[in-house]
Scaffold this active site. Structure first.
Site, PDB file in Angstrom:
ATOM      1  N   ASN A  11       0.873  -1.176   0.000  1.00  0.00           N
ATOM      2  CA  ASN A  11       0.000   0.000   0.000  1.00  0.00           C
ATOM      3  C   ASN A  11       0.907   1.223   0.000  1.00  0.00           C
ATOM      4  O   ASN A  11       1.480   1.570   1.024  1.00  0.00           O
ATOM      5  CB  ASN A  11      -0.886  -0.010   1.259  1.00  0.00           C
ATOM      6  CG  ASN A  11      -1.683   1.283   1.408  1.00  0.00           C
ATOM      7  OD1 ASN A  11      -1.802   2.058   0.453  1.00  0.00           O
ATOM      8  ND2 ASN A  11      -2.232   1.510   2.594  1.00  0.00           N
ATOM      9  N   LYS A  13       0.103   4.199  -0.225  1.00  0.00           N
ATOM     10  CA  LYS A  13      -0.567   5.393   0.327  1.00  0.00           C
ATOM     11  C   LYS A  13      -0.340   6.576  -0.628  1.00  0.00           C
ATOM     12  O   LYS A  13      -0.234   6.360  -1.830  1.00  0.00           O
ATOM     13  CB  LYS A  13      -0.059   5.690   1.733  1.00  0.00           C
ATOM     14  CG  LYS A  13      -0.024   4.460   2.632  1.00  0.00           C
ATOM     15  CD  LYS A  13       0.115   4.813   4.064  1.00  0.00           C
ATOM     16  CE  LYS A  13       0.330   3.562   4.887  1.00  0.00           C
ATOM     17  NZ  LYS A  13       0.012   3.727   6.278  1.00  0.00           N
ATOM     18  N   HIS A  96      -9.586   1.289   4.686  1.00  0.00           N
ATOM     19  CA  HIS A  96      -8.317   1.485   5.398  1.00  0.00           C
ATOM     20  C   HIS A  96      -8.562   2.423   6.574  1.00  0.00           C
ATOM     21  O   HIS A  96      -9.361   3.352   6.485  1.00  0.00           O
ATOM     22  CB  HIS A  96      -7.258   2.064   4.454  1.00  0.00           C
ATOM     23  CG  HIS A  96      -5.888   2.032   5.036  1.00  0.00           C
ATOM     24  ND1 HIS A  96      -5.454   2.965   5.956  1.00  0.00           N
ATOM     25  CD2 HIS A  96      -4.854   1.162   4.859  1.00  0.00           C
ATOM     26  CE1 HIS A  96      -4.206   2.671   6.306  1.00  0.00           C
ATOM     27  NE2 HIS A  96      -3.823   1.585   5.661  1.00  0.00           N
ATOM     28  N   GLU A  98      -7.010   4.823   7.674  1.00  0.00           N
ATOM     29  CA  GLU A  98      -6.795   6.249   7.380  1.00  0.00           C
ATOM     30  C   GLU A  98      -8.020   6.857   6.707  1.00  0.00           C
ATOM     31  O   GLU A  98      -8.328   8.029   6.892  1.00  0.00           O
ATOM     32  CB  GLU A  98      -5.524   6.416   6.534  1.00  0.00           C
ATOM     33  CG  GLU A  98      -4.273   6.140   7.365  1.00  0.00           C
ATOM     34  CD  GLU A  98      -3.073   5.652   6.585  1.00  0.00           C
ATOM     35  OE1 GLU A  98      -3.077   5.699   5.340  1.00  0.00           O
ATOM     36  OE2 GLU A  98      -2.119   5.185   7.237  1.00  0.00           O
ATOM     37  N   GLU A 167      -5.696  -4.963  10.402  1.00  0.00           N
ATOM     38  CA  GLU A 167      -4.688  -3.931  10.605  1.00  0.00           C
ATOM     39  C   GLU A 167      -4.977  -3.189  11.906  1.00  0.00           C
ATOM     40  O   GLU A 167      -5.768  -2.230  11.920  1.00  0.00           O
ATOM     41  CB  GLU A 167      -4.711  -2.929   9.450  1.00  0.00           C
ATOM     42  CG  GLU A 167      -4.376  -3.527   8.097  1.00  0.00           C
ATOM     43  CD  GLU A 167      -3.702  -2.512   7.187  1.00  0.00           C
ATOM     44  OE1 GLU A 167      -2.640  -2.836   6.653  1.00  0.00           O
ATOM     45  OE2 GLU A 167      -4.225  -1.394   7.029  1.00  0.00           O
ATOM     46  N   GLY A 173       2.160   2.182  10.662  1.00  0.00           N
ATOM     47  CA  GLY A 173       3.115   3.275  10.517  1.00  0.00           C
ATOM     48  C   GLY A 173       3.788   3.673  11.819  1.00  0.00           C
ATOM     49  O   GLY A 173       4.430   4.716  11.901  1.00  0.00           O
ATOM     50  N   SER A 211       3.083  -2.273  10.314  1.00  0.00           N
ATOM     51  CA  SER A 211       4.534  -2.306  10.548  1.00  0.00           C
ATOM     52  C   SER A 211       5.141  -3.681  10.273  1.00  0.00           C
ATOM     53  O   SER A 211       6.085  -4.097  10.949  1.00  0.00           O
ATOM     54  CB  SER A 211       4.864  -1.836  11.974  1.00  0.00           C
ATOM     55  OG  SER A 211       4.447  -0.497  12.138  1.00  0.00           O
TER      56      SER A 211
HETATM   57  C1  PEP Z   1      -0.908   0.152   5.854  1.00  0.00           C
HETATM   58  O1  PEP Z   1      -0.967   1.343   5.651  1.00  0.00           O
HETATM   59  O2  PEP Z   1      -1.773  -0.599   5.366  1.00  0.00           O
HETATM   60  C2  PEP Z   1       0.199  -0.371   6.663  1.00  0.00           C
HETATM   61  C3  PEP Z   1       0.157  -1.604   7.078  1.00  0.00           C
HETATM   62  O3  PEP Z   1       1.223   0.498   6.908  1.00  0.00           O
HETATM   63  P1  PEP Z   1       2.638   0.159   7.596  1.00  0.00           P
HETATM   64  O4  PEP Z   1       3.123  -1.135   7.022  1.00  0.00           O
HETATM   65  O5  PEP Z   1       3.518   1.323   7.227  1.00  0.00           O
HETATM   66  O6  PEP Z   1       2.398   0.062   9.067  1.00  0.00           O
END
Ligand code: PEP
Length: 249
Positions: A11, A13, A96, A98, A167, A173, A211
């Site tokens: 992803n 983003k 997501h 976000e 998630e 992040g 992460s």
């Molecule tokens: C994501 O945005 O779906 C995600 C898992 O981000 P990160 O791996 O940076 O934590």
């Protein structure tokens, strides 16, 4: 326990640029030749056309990061599933955290977006996950169950065609990853919820995201109900993304 091919989806983003995308995608395609898993990148909509060209002849799958619940019409700024289809998009992320957090997306809208994607043969990657406050209040399972229930209710028998991404919001992040045991526990609950809705629940990929990196991928991916990963930050660096891909067997 599932034996299907794992799925590793990046992803990006709101990151990227024409020159940077070119270098990143070429490096990923060159490095993933022996991949045992399915690999996808979910890119910002303006780059779908560039990616369609770059991925040509490779096994890299293309994904988008959002889709409208509407088919077409006066919805300024929205992108429809049919438009995504025009560029060879196979996956689209919906819900997501976000988008839930910064764009006010609720469970029903996420479910409707999943439906719009499925109607055009695009696999929605439905994200669910609890905040830190919800986890600390012991509400993790209740929250993810509610989020997935809306998608199951709206999509009926098509539910075996979705991908789910667990998630935990506190892990996205932040560099804080759920332990393999914490993730497996939630994945097993999500699997059970899918099993109650469809005889084909074992077909559904349940990805972990938050992460995930080169160092922790192998142990997370070894869990029986973790069928792959949704990778944010680490998908922007070819060597890191490729190490996660190699860990997915
Ligand atoms: C994501 O945005 O779906 C995600 C898992 O981000 P990160 O791996 O940076 O934590």
């Amino acid at each position: 326990m599932t034996t299907k091919k794992k799925l590793i989806a990046g992803n990006w983003k709101m990151n990227g640029g024409v020159a940077a995308n070119d270098a990143l995608v070429r490096a990923v395609i060159a490095g993933m030749k022996d991949a045992a898993c399915t690999v996808a990148v979910c890119v910002p909509a303006p780059y779908l056309s560039q990616l369609q060209v770059l991925r040509h002849g490779s096994s890299l799958e293309l994904g988008a990061q959002d889709v409208s619940k509407h088919e077409q019409g006066a919805y300024t700024g929205e992108v429809s599933a049919l438009m995504l289809k025009d560029f060879g998009v196979r996956y689209v992320i919906v819900g997501h955290s976000e988008r839930r957090q910064y764009h006010g997306e609720g469970d029903q809208l996420v479910a409707d977006k999943a439906k719009a994607a499925l109607a055009h043969g695009i696999t929605p990657i439905v994200c669910v996950g609890e905040t830190l406050a919800e986890r600390e209040a012991g509400r993790t399972e209740e929250v993810v169950k509610r989020q997935l229930a809306a998608v199951i209710h709206t999509n009926g028998h098509c539910i075996s065609e979705i991908v789910v991404a667990y998630e935990p919001v506190w892990a996205i992040g932040t560099g804080r990853t759920a332990t393999p045991e914490q993730a497996q526990q939630v994945h097993a609950r999500l699997r059970a919820q899918l099993q109650a809705a469809t005889p084909h629940a074992d077909r559904v990929h349940i990805l972990y995201g938050g992460s995930m990196n080169a160092a922790n991928a192998a142990t997370l991916l070894a869990q029986p109900d973790i069928d792959g990963g949704l990778i944010g930050g680490a998908s922007l660096k070819a060597p890191d993304f490729l190490q996660i891909i190699s860990a997915a067997r």
